[in-house]
Design a protein around this motif. Structure first.
Motif, PDB file in Angstrom:
ATOM      1  N   ARG A 112      -0.802   3.580  -8.731  1.00 63.47           N
ATOM      2  CA  ARG A 112      -1.422   4.720  -8.055  1.00 63.47           C
ATOM      3  C   ARG A 112      -0.395   5.827  -7.914  1.00 63.47           C
ATOM      4  O   ARG A 112       0.804   5.578  -7.958  1.00 63.47           O
ATOM      5  CB  ARG A 112      -1.963   4.317  -6.694  1.00 63.47           C
ATOM      6  CG  ARG A 112      -0.890   3.883  -5.726  1.00 63.47           C
ATOM      7  CD  ARG A 112      -1.434   3.131  -4.525  1.00 63.47           C
ATOM      8  NE  ARG A 112      -1.954   1.851  -4.969  1.00 63.47           N
ATOM      9  CZ  ARG A 112      -3.021   1.258  -4.449  1.00 63.47           C
ATOM     10  NH1 ARG A 112      -3.653   1.779  -3.441  1.00 63.47           N
ATOM     11  NH2 ARG A 112      -3.450   0.119  -4.908  1.00 63.47           N
ATOM     12  N   CYS A 172      -2.821   5.805 -14.025  1.00 71.12           N
ATOM     13  CA  CYS A 172      -3.061   5.514 -12.607  1.00 71.12           C
ATOM     14  C   CYS A 172      -4.552   5.356 -12.348  1.00 71.12           C
ATOM     15  O   CYS A 172      -5.379   6.060 -12.937  1.00 71.12           O
ATOM     16  CB  CYS A 172      -2.520   6.643 -11.725  1.00 71.12           C
ATOM     17  SG  CYS A 172      -0.723   6.739 -11.699  1.00 71.12           S
ATOM     18  N   GLN A 200      -3.628   9.153  -4.146  1.00 71.41           N
ATOM     19  CA  GLN A 200      -3.804   9.088  -2.701  1.00 71.41           C
ATOM     20  C   GLN A 200      -2.848  10.044  -2.014  1.00 71.41           C
ATOM     21  O   GLN A 200      -1.825  10.419  -2.568  1.00 71.41           O
ATOM     22  CB  GLN A 200      -3.611   7.661  -2.197  1.00 71.41           C
ATOM     23  CG  GLN A 200      -2.229   7.100  -2.429  1.00 71.41           C
ATOM     24  CD  GLN A 200      -2.159   5.617  -2.098  1.00 71.41           C
ATOM     25  OE1 GLN A 200      -3.139   4.884  -2.207  1.00 71.41           O
ATOM     26  NE2 GLN A 200      -0.981   5.168  -1.693  1.00 71.41           N
TER      27      GLN A 200
END
Length: 147
Positions: A79, A113, A117
């Motif tokens: 991520r 990814c 976030q």
């Protein structure tokens, strides 16, 4: 407008962007000091960490930091964590931040990814609306422990 990885020569402009907002004035220093130098060197040396700048006619008008985090959860998904998003006061509301975020999102997607976030301070109502317009969802409650 051009987006690129920051270099050491950008550090004063980046620090100025970090200071130039209501929360930044209380937690940042107004000048580049040894702590900022050390942090920038650490980020630059880390292959998963980047400071990105938005540059227009040779002037840094925006910045953010992105960190790529490997994880076991979600079947080993990597991520991208975005932090310290700032746009020069005189350029806010003109699309710089949206373009910078879209560029960063596309770069994370190209890297493989599975999500991008970020957190934003609860007092930053305008920032929350900005991220919602970009498609982010307030799906979690963030928590911090100051050390």
């Amino acid at each position: 407008m051009r987006f690129r990885e920051a270099v050491r020569a950008d550090l004063a402009a980046i620090v100025a962007l970090l200071v130039d907002d209501e929360l930044g004035r209380g937690r940042e220093r107004g000048e580049v000091d040894a702590a900022y130098e050390r942090a920038f060197a650490d980020i630059e040396a880390d292959p998963r960490n980047f400071v990105i700048v938005a540059e227009e006619q040779g002037v840094v008008v925006g910045c953010l930091q992105v960190t790529y985090i490997p994880g076991l959860g979600r079947h080993g998904m990597e991520r991208a964590l975005v932090e310290s998003v700032r746009v020069a006061r005189e350029r806010r509301g003109g699309g710089v931040g949206a373009e910078l975020m879209r560029w960063t999102i596309e770069r994370a997607r190209a890297r493989g990814c599975g999500l991008v976030q970020l957190t934003t301070d609860k007092s930053r109502v305008e920032a929350q609306r900005f991220y919602l317009r970009l498609g982010f969802v307030a799906s979690h409650e963030g928590m911090k422990l100051a050390l």
